[in-house]
Design a protein around this motif. Structure first.
Motif, mmCIF file in Angstrom:
data_model
loop_
_atom_site.group_PDB
_atom_site.id
_atom_site.type_symbol
_atom_site.label_atom_id
_atom_site.label_comp_id
_atom_site.label_asym_id
_atom_site.label_seq_id
_atom_site.Cartn_x
_atom_site.Cartn_y
_atom_site.Cartn_z
ATOM 1 N N ASP A 284 -10.056 1.025 -3.609
ATOM 2 C CA ASP A 284 -9.978 -0.439 -3.584
ATOM 3 C C ASP A 284 -9.556 -0.938 -2.214
ATOM 4 O O ASP A 284 -10.118 -1.908 -1.693
ATOM 5 C CB ASP A 284 -8.993 -0.926 -4.638
ATOM 6 C CG ASP A 284 -8.758 -2.418 -4.536
ATOM 7 O OD1 ASP A 284 -9.688 -3.188 -4.854
ATOM 8 O OD2 ASP A 284 -7.646 -2.825 -4.130
ATOM 9 N N GLU A 285 -8.564 -0.300 -1.604
ATOM 10 C CA GLU A 285 -8.084 -0.759 -0.302
ATOM 11 C C GLU A 285 -9.194 -0.708 0.739
ATOM 12 O O GLU A 285 -9.360 -1.650 1.538
ATOM 13 C CB GLU A 285 -6.881 0.080 0.135
ATOM 14 C CG GLU A 285 -6.140 -0.520 1.309
ATOM 15 C CD GLU A 285 -4.749 0.069 1.510
ATOM 16 O OE1 GLU A 285 -4.334 0.168 2.669
ATOM 17 O OE2 GLU A 285 -4.096 0.416 0.525
ATOM 18 N N VAL B 156 -11.909 -3.461 -0.266
ATOM 19 C CA VAL B 156 -11.452 -4.816 0.030
ATOM 20 C C VAL B 156 -11.531 -5.093 1.527
ATOM 21 O O VAL B 156 -11.967 -6.176 1.953
ATOM 22 C CB VAL B 156 -10.019 -5.045 -0.501
ATOM 23 C CG1 VAL B 156 -9.422 -6.332 0.066
ATOM 24 C CG2 VAL B 156 -10.021 -5.101 -2.020
ATOM 25 N N ALA B 157 -11.125 -4.137 2.346
ATOM 26 C CA ALA B 157 -11.206 -4.307 3.803
ATOM 27 C C ALA B 157 -12.653 -4.525 4.239
ATOM 28 O O ALA B 157 -12.933 -5.380 5.099
ATOM 29 C CB ALA B 157 -10.609 -3.096 4.506
ATOM 30 N N GLN C 240 -3.600 -11.058 2.041
ATOM 31 C CA GLN C 240 -5.047 -11.029 1.832
ATOM 32 C C GLN C 240 -5.475 -10.002 0.791
ATOM 33 O O GLN C 240 -6.249 -10.316 -0.113
ATOM 34 C CB GLN C 240 -5.766 -10.748 3.156
ATOM 35 C CG GLN C 240 -5.813 -11.941 4.077
ATOM 36 C CD GLN C 240 -6.844 -11.769 5.180
ATOM 37 O OE1 GLN C 240 -7.143 -10.656 5.619
ATOM 38 N NE2 GLN C 240 -7.386 -12.864 5.636
ATOM 39 N N ARG C 241 -4.985 -8.769 0.900
ATOM 40 C CA ARG C 241 -5.453 -7.754 -0.037
ATOM 41 C C ARG C 241 -5.068 -8.099 -1.474
ATOM 42 O O ARG C 241 -5.899 -8.020 -2.387
ATOM 43 C CB ARG C 241 -4.907 -6.365 0.312
ATOM 44 C CG ARG C 241 -5.519 -5.317 -0.633
ATOM 45 C CD ARG C 241 -4.733 -4.050 -0.795
ATOM 46 N NE ARG C 241 -5.279 -3.286 -1.923
ATOM 47 C CZ ARG C 241 -4.740 -2.179 -2.392
ATOM 48 N NH1 ARG C 241 -3.658 -1.684 -1.853
ATOM 49 N NH2 ARG C 241 -5.274 -1.555 -3.434
ATOM 50 N N ASP D 6 -7.445 -8.704 -4.668
ATOM 51 C CA ASP D 6 -7.219 -7.902 -5.876
ATOM 52 C C ASP D 6 -6.981 -8.786 -7.096
ATOM 53 O O ASP D 6 -7.352 -8.427 -8.216
ATOM 54 C CB ASP D 6 -6.015 -6.970 -5.682
ATOM 55 C CG ASP D 6 -6.345 -5.764 -4.824
ATOM 56 O OD1 ASP D 6 -7.529 -5.554 -4.520
ATOM 57 O OD2 ASP D 6 -5.410 -5.033 -4.455
ATOM 58 N N ASN E 203 -5.652 -6.068 -9.162
ATOM 59 C CA ASN E 203 -4.202 -6.180 -9.079
ATOM 60 C C ASN E 203 -3.555 -6.034 -10.454
ATOM 61 O O ASN E 203 -2.542 -5.363 -10.618
ATOM 62 C CB ASN E 203 -3.819 -7.522 -8.454
ATOM 63 C CG ASN E 203 -2.336 -7.628 -8.168
ATOM 64 O OD1 ASN E 203 -1.766 -6.762 -7.542
ATOM 65 N ND2 ASN E 203 -1.722 -8.693 -8.647
ATOM 66 N N LEU F 280 -13.736 -8.090 3.227
ATOM 67 C CA LEU F 280 -13.171 -9.106 4.104
ATOM 68 C C LEU F 280 -13.874 -9.151 5.459
ATOM 69 O O LEU F 280 -13.918 -10.203 6.111
ATOM 70 C CB LEU F 280 -11.667 -8.862 4.297
ATOM 71 C CG LEU F 280 -10.782 -9.154 3.079
ATOM 72 C CD1 LEU F 280 -9.366 -8.655 3.307
ATOM 73 C CD2 LEU F 280 -10.776 -10.645 2.762
ATOM 74 N N GLY G 87 0.808 -1.216 0.000
ATOM 75 C CA GLY G 87 0.000 0.000 0.000
ATOM 76 C C GLY G 87 0.838 1.261 0.000
ATOM 77 O O GLY G 87 2.051 1.240 -0.265
#
Length: 391
Positions: free
Chosen positions: A329-330, A333-334, A207-208, A212, A218, A337, A104
């Motif tokens: 995205d970060e 994604v969190a 995980q991220r 991705d 990604n 999850l 990140g």
């Protein structure tokens, strides 16, 4: 011998880098480490390598680590913390080469500081070029700094580009495994769970990056990184889905030649290539030619993977859009999850944040970080609004 600094020494890239140092002690020695918050592993690394400096995430952890080292009789290790500590590791005067592997934008300031300090960089943090590519590349050119990609795809392209000049390149091809949902019916995408998305068919990753890969975001970040690293417009950076992952990427030249880089799916190989460049060192990473018995390639489905489309759009729009893409995205994604957002909520959140982002190019790292924080807040608000509607 190259003296190495590792930003992210307790992560998968960091530990792989240390294993290379173990295998090639006559070539590489780690003298500075940034270890995040993994106190136990940071302590082990200090005992084994006796670095001059180690950085850990907080002041409290730094005090605890210093006390443990003293009790164990490990002396001469300077323990620092936070962003300033990571910058200290990255810019230590004795360091010859920095492996930038903090996930990140957390490692952005230290990576940029290392470039400003004239350190050659092994770049495993694609977000640095996605968020601040113009600034980092300008500083690298000015100081004659080599940026050696560690991502397997960009590393493959770097190797294939050694066969020709820049004006001989027609386009480059990034390969993608297609992730776990390459053949999943679109109707099932709304019900994909985090457990399903975390099962990558080829690579073992954090995980991220695993999520991705499942959304192909990604690969989208890799498109932007490739545009920066190899000075190409988005329309000359192509993606092909290659499930076997034996060909890591390809370069197509203007005469019709296509050069592919093939190797085992082990990150130690691109790390070793970057650290040893321009030399090549012997390793035990042997490719089984039987793996070439079947090679499949197909066009990516942009309906199935809207994050790939959004990445191309961001790359063509502005640096601010690239920052927003990564930041949104970060956050998304969190939330996924945690079970707060459906799988398809990830691209929906990103698309909404990109629509709210004006075109601009930051002139400093501080502006990059401000844009990043603003996009993160917008992503949180978009997610909260969606949750309110569905409640």
């Amino acid at each position: 011998m190259k003296k190495i600094a590792i930003l992210g020494s307790t992560g998968s890239i960091g530990t792989s880098t240390l294993s290379i140092c173990e295998s090639h002690p006559e070539h590489f020695h780690p003298i500075a480490l940034a270890a995040g918050s993994n106190l136990a592993l940071a302590f082990e690394q200090c005992v084994r390598w006796r670095p001059q400096v180690i950085s850990i995430s907080t002041e409290a952890l730094a005090a605890e680590l210093a006390a443990k080292l003293k009790a164990a009789g490990v002396i001469g290790v300077e323990v620092v913390h936070g962003t300033a500590g990571t910058v200290r590791v990255a810019t230590l005067p004795e360091v010859d080469f920095v492996v930038a592997a903090i996930v990140g934008v957390a490692g952005l300031e230290a990576t940029y500081a290392a470039v400003l300090a004239g350190k050659d960089i092994g770049l495993a943090n694609k977000e640095a070029l996605v968020a601040a590519g113009d600034l980092i590349l300008a500083a690298a050119r000015e100081r004659g700094v080599a940026l050696l990609p560690i991502d397997s795809e960009h590393n493959a392209i770097h190797q294939a580009l050694r066969a020709g000049t820049a004006n001989e390149v027609k386009q480059i091809w990034l390969t993608a495994s297609g992730g776990p949902f390459r053949n999943t019916p679109l109707a099932d995408f709304e019900h994909i769970t985090p457990a399903q998305a975390l099962k990558h068919p080829t690579w073992v990753m954090g995980q991220r990056i695993t999520i991705d890969s499942a959304t192909m975001l990604n690969k989208g970040l890799e498109i932007i990184e490739a545009c920066r690293l190899f000075n190409l417009p988005p329309d000359r950076v192509k993606v092909t889905v290659h499930p076997q992952s034996t060909i890591h990427s390809l370069v197509e030249y203007i005469d019709g030649s296509i050069l592919a880089q093939i190797s085992v799916t082990n990150m130690r190989l691109p790390i070793l290539y970057a650290m040893a460049y321009p030399e090549r060192l012997s390793s035990d990473l042997i490719f089984d030619m039987a793996a070439l018995a079947q090679l499949d390639f197909q066009q990516p489905d942009l309906e199935r993977f809207p994050c790939l489309r959004l990445s191309y759009e961001a790359a063509a729009a502005s640096q601010a859009h690239c920052i927003a893409l990564n930041a949104a995205d970060e956050i998304a994604v969190a939330s996924f999850l945690k079970g707060e957002l459906p799988f398809l909520g990830i691209p929906r959140t990103i698309e909404r944040v990109l629509a709210l982002t004006p075109s601009t190019s930051p002139a400093s790292i501080q502006e990059v970080l401000a844009l990043d924080q603003h996009a993160r807040q917008q992503a949180r608000e978009v997610i909260a609004q969606n949750q309110a509607v569905t409640a």
